[in-house]
Enzyme design. Structure first.
Site, mmCIF file in Angstrom:
data_model
loop_
_atom_site.group_PDB
_atom_site.id
_atom_site.type_symbol
_atom_site.label_atom_id
_atom_site.label_comp_id
_atom_site.label_asym_id
_atom_site.label_seq_id
_atom_site.Cartn_x
_atom_site.Cartn_y
_atom_site.Cartn_z
ATOM 1 N N SER A 44 88.929 -28.653 64.412
ATOM 2 C CA SER A 44 90.080 -29.210 63.649
ATOM 3 C C SER A 44 91.114 -27.806 64.056
ATOM 4 O O SER A 44 91.440 -27.380 64.803
ATOM 5 C CB SER A 44 89.774 -29.992 62.274
ATOM 6 O OG SER A 44 90.973 -30.302 61.460
ATOM 7 N N SER A 67 92.371 -30.248 50.545
ATOM 8 C CA SER A 67 92.603 -29.067 51.688
ATOM 9 C C SER A 67 93.748 -30.001 52.787
ATOM 10 O O SER A 67 93.611 -29.614 54.055
ATOM 11 C CB SER A 67 91.415 -29.022 52.507
ATOM 12 O OG SER A 67 90.841 -29.938 52.722
ATOM 13 N N GLU A 95 92.923 -35.287 50.149
ATOM 14 C CA GLU A 95 91.537 -33.698 49.431
ATOM 15 C C GLU A 95 92.855 -32.646 49.648
ATOM 16 O O GLU A 95 93.814 -32.314 50.240
ATOM 17 C CB GLU A 95 90.922 -33.608 50.389
ATOM 18 C CG GLU A 95 90.813 -33.741 52.361
ATOM 19 C CD GLU A 95 89.841 -33.461 53.351
ATOM 20 O OE1 GLU A 95 88.574 -33.823 52.644
ATOM 21 O OE2 GLU A 95 89.741 -32.824 54.202
ATOM 22 N N ASP A 146 94.740 -30.191 65.435
ATOM 23 C CA ASP A 146 94.139 -31.564 65.470
ATOM 24 C C ASP A 146 95.250 -32.711 65.317
ATOM 25 O O ASP A 146 94.953 -33.934 65.656
ATOM 26 C CB ASP A 146 93.009 -32.310 65.688
ATOM 27 C CG ASP A 146 92.570 -32.231 64.093
ATOM 28 O OD1 ASP A 146 92.881 -30.706 63.465
ATOM 29 O OD2 ASP A 146 90.718 -32.385 63.589
ATOM 30 N N ASP A 193 95.250 -32.927 62.630
ATOM 31 C CA ASP A 193 95.419 -34.814 61.003
ATOM 32 C C ASP A 193 95.344 -33.779 60.096
ATOM 33 O O ASP A 193 95.535 -34.277 58.417
ATOM 34 C CB ASP A 193 93.554 -34.270 61.501
ATOM 35 C CG ASP A 193 92.375 -33.975 60.814
ATOM 36 O OD1 ASP A 193 94.000 -32.140 61.491
ATOM 37 O OD2 ASP A 193 91.708 -33.360 61.258
ATOM 38 N N ARG A 194 96.033 -32.626 59.702
ATOM 39 C CA ARG A 194 96.225 -32.561 58.428
ATOM 40 C C ARG A 194 98.216 -31.611 58.276
ATOM 41 O O ARG A 194 98.255 -31.033 59.490
ATOM 42 C CB ARG A 194 95.076 -30.785 57.841
ATOM 43 C CG ARG A 194 93.909 -31.853 57.805
ATOM 44 C CD ARG A 194 92.995 -30.689 57.427
ATOM 45 N NE ARG A 194 93.432 -29.182 57.838
ATOM 46 C CZ ARG A 194 93.030 -28.007 56.949
ATOM 47 N NH1 ARG A 194 92.261 -28.874 55.572
ATOM 48 N NH2 ARG A 194 93.381 -26.514 57.630
ATOM 49 N N ARG A 232 79.524 -29.395 63.694
ATOM 50 C CA ARG A 232 80.871 -29.044 64.271
ATOM 51 C C ARG A 232 80.084 -27.088 64.270
ATOM 52 O O ARG A 232 78.773 -27.604 63.149
ATOM 53 C CB ARG A 232 81.269 -28.445 63.087
ATOM 54 C CG ARG A 232 82.619 -27.544 63.571
ATOM 55 C CD ARG A 232 84.325 -27.971 62.415
ATOM 56 N NE ARG A 232 84.612 -29.606 62.524
ATOM 57 C CZ ARG A 232 85.684 -29.108 61.533
ATOM 58 N NH1 ARG A 232 86.211 -28.338 60.653
ATOM 59 N NH2 ARG A 232 86.672 -30.603 61.607
ATOM 60 N N ASP A 238 98.197 -28.995 61.662
ATOM 61 C CA ASP A 238 97.224 -28.336 62.213
ATOM 62 C C ASP A 238 96.858 -28.626 63.116
ATOM 63 O O ASP A 238 97.191 -29.205 64.507
ATOM 64 C CB ASP A 238 95.895 -28.147 61.431
ATOM 65 C CG ASP A 238 94.460 -29.739 61.443
ATOM 66 O OD1 ASP A 238 95.240 -30.518 62.152
ATOM 67 O OD2 ASP A 238 94.111 -29.453 60.978
ATOM 68 N N LYS A 264 92.164 -38.589 57.381
ATOM 69 C CA LYS A 264 93.502 -37.816 57.055
ATOM 70 C C LYS A 264 94.524 -38.380 58.673
ATOM 71 O O LYS A 264 93.949 -38.006 59.839
ATOM 72 C CB LYS A 264 93.547 -37.022 56.522
ATOM 73 C CG LYS A 264 92.431 -35.907 57.535
ATOM 74 C CD LYS A 264 92.256 -34.636 56.928
ATOM 75 C CE LYS A 264 91.380 -34.362 57.229
ATOM 76 N NZ LYS A 264 89.481 -34.619 57.036
#
Length: 622
Positions: free
Chosen positions: A175, A436, A434, A334, A336-337, A73, A332, A448
């Site tokens: 992300s 976050s 997690e 992408d 995944d959260r 990243r 978010d 996730k």
């Protein structure tokens, strides 16, 4: 045209030997100008060269990206340590070389490629273009490629790798990072993110394949090669079908009076969350119109991270008030959260932290398991997981209910690989997280997943609504039963790696060489665990049970008063993060006292261990 451009440059840049006084830099400049076929990024390097910007050239060209907690990243732009056409081609060539070595059936099984909606005009760089180049490198080598025909949530890539039995997959995403960034996230055949030694070996292979091969730039292959397949419809259908495994109250969902607002934060989430709600029997959630469609500039938020709380959820909270919706769900960019907020009786919004949502998920997934389990199901076969910087609430629930709880290093790649071990040994994993705001309900995906998490929160809320209980009230019930777990997580920005290193080295040599601190201000320290060096004072042999992670800094302090605090560097951003939690037993219900104690301890931690003013750290802006 090319000749004129070259003629305009001082002493024909493309072919001149470069005399910057630094042979390594001269070589790197020559390589970049020979290999890069993207006019925009090539021009960025040519301009720096023309203007004698040697320091910036060195910063951009004389180092490479390494795998952090979420793959490669970096910022988009020109240079070997940035994300751009050339570095993505190089990374994929390295991947090809490594996978060819690992899998004799690579060319039968193929490779999955997905992407989000990021982009940067100044570099002609977008996630979609980088995904096409990733596919082109592999198609040119006769590898079948499953390239999604449109943007997808990150969890769709690991899910597709498993379902299509591919050898690996890549998701082009950064992300929730700032808009300038992008990334290259790698999944192994298992559907979990790669961990060591694969990451190190892939980097070695990238180093050996830096010059683009014939065909690597040929992105036309994506339209012409018979080896390219589009898995979108098939994977979306199968994913939605598998969601039914974690839906327990479909009929009740279809009758709920609750209304939900969903924001996809200018990213990929809108269509997929709408579909997931349909699968669970809900009416569609109300989208935030300004944030529903992809926008690589994330123009309505100061940063595209829903974890930042109320300040970035402004539009969704106002819409919810207008629509009389009590729950706001934010995926978010992408998807995944997940962040969630609930309107309280007093008219204020409660934005749940990742740890608080995890307490609710942990209670919910175990409660649903108990009510739906087969007669011979054994609670001792059941597991929940969390990263070591996350709340210990699942540990408290596990102790009382009789299932297993395990911790991993930070980063979902560690959770994913541990879940694989457990499933292979016949265990059942109900939930992992997690702090976050990364959650995984069930094990259909091994990363996730904000899409499934969003719809599970909706089901939980509609179930509780039938008993006239809010999410916040249920959270209190969980804490009253299993013990209050009050945590605070925040960070400082630090753009100077040597400063970060000296902060952690000082802690390893506190009062004298090789001595960790015994106090933090007035707070006595019971144990110290240093994941960077592998030391753990609580173990008989003084060695950490969790694997050593030499490339990142992370020290955990357990205090005499029951508080656990961790200082660590971020794997994806220039941050020093701190995590602190008071874990109380169920009989300690004076939350004001616990919160006061935690606040004092965090103040001492910052003042004594991080020393922000002395070290020039930038406080998180709230």
């Amino acid at each position: 045209m090319a000749e004129n451009t070259e003629g305009d440059l001082n002493s024909n840049l493309l072919h001149a030997p470069y005399h910057t006084g630094d042979p390594q830099l001269d070589t790197a400049i020559g390589q970049w100008l020979r290999w890069d076929k993207n006019p925009k990024t090539k021009e960025q390097i040519e301009n720096l060269l023309r203007n004698g910007m040697n320091k910036e050239l060195r910063d951009r060209l004389c180092c490479r990206m390494t795998f952090g907690t979420a793959g490669l990243r970096s910022a988009m732009g020109a240079g070997f340590c940035y994300i751009n056409d050339l570095t993505v081609i190089q990374s994929t060539q390295g991947m090809y070389k490594y996978l060819e070595r690992c899998f004799s059936d690579f060319k039968q099984r193929g490779f999955v490629v997905g992407y989000d909606t990021r982009g940067q005009v100044t570099s002609s760089c977008s996630s979609q273009r980088l995904a096409k180049l990733t596919a082109a490198v592999l198609l040119a080598k006769d590898v079948p490629v499953y390239l999604f025909s449109r943007y997808v949530p990150t969890p769709f890539v690991p899910y597709a790798v498993q379902k299509l039995k591919a050898v690996a997959g890549v998701m082009i995403t950064a992300s929730h990072n700032r808009k300038e960034d992008n990334g290259y996230k790698v999944y192994w055949e298992t559907g979990a993110q790669i961990t060591s030694p694969h990451d190190k070996e892939i980097l070695k292979c990238i180093e050996e394949c830096v010059e683009p091969w014939n065909g690597s730039w040929n992105d036309n292959l994506v339209d012409t090669s018979p080896l390219k397949r589009d898995p979108l419809q098939d994977i979306c259908r199968r994913y939605m079908e598998d969601l039914k495994n974690i839906c327990f109250y479909r009929e009740l969902n279809s009758k709920t009076t609750l209304k939900f607002v969903h924001t996809s934060f200018h990213g990929v989430g809108h269509d997929y969350v709408q579909l997931a709600f349909k699968v669970f029997g809900f009416k569609p959630p109300i989208p935030v119109p300004e944030q529903k469609d992809p926008d690589p500039d994330f123009s309505t938020v100061k940063c595209p991270n829903p974890e930042e709380g109320e300040s970035v959820l402004e539009l969704s909270l106002r819409l919810a008030e207008k629509e009389n919706a009590r729950i706001v769900l934010a995926t978010d960019p992408d998807a995944d959260r997940l962040a969630a907020a609930e309107l309280q009786e007093n008219g204020c919004w409660k934005v749940f932290t990742g740890n608080e949502l995890a307490a609710l998920f942990g209670w919910w997934m175990f409660d649903c398991w108990k009510k739906n389990k087969s007669r011979n199901a054994d609670v001792k076969n059941v597991y929940m997981l969390a990263t070591t910087v996350s709340s210990k609430i699942l540990k408290a629930i596990a102790l009382k209910e009789g299932f297993h709880f395990e911790e991993t290093l930070p980063g979902f790649k560690w959770i994913g690989s541990r879940i694989i071990d457990l499933l292979e040994n016949g265990k059942e994993v109900l939930f992992a997280f997690e702090e976050s705001i990364g959650f995984l309900c069930g094990t259909s995906v091994l990363d996730k997943d904000g899409v499934s998490a969003a719809v599970v929160v909706a089901e939980m809320a509609s179930y509780l609504e039938t008993m006239n209980i809010t999410l916040k009230q249920q959270l209190v019930k969980v804490y009253e039963k299993y013990g209050y777990h009050i945590s605070k997580t925040s960070y400082f920005l630090c753009y100077e790696p040597p400063t970060i290193k000296s902060i952690f080295e000082r802690l390893r040599n506190f009062d004298s060489p090789k001595e960790y601190p015994k106090f933090c201000g007035t707070f006595a320290i019971l144990h110290v665990r240093d994941i960077t060096t592998g030391y753990d004072s609580s173990q008989p042999n003084k060695k950490s049970v969790l694997p050593v992670s030499k490339n990142s800094q992370m020290i955990t302090f357990t205090f005499q008063n029951g508080c656990v605090a961790t200082l660590r560097t971020s794997g994806t951003e220039p941050k020093i993060k701190y995590y602190a939690e008071m874990c109380a037993s169920p009989d300690q219900s004076d939350t004001a006292l616990l919160e006061e104690e935690l606040k004092k301890l965090i103040d001492a931690l910052i003042e004594n261990f991080l020393q922000p003013s002395k070290n020039g750290l930038i406080w998180r802006s709230v």
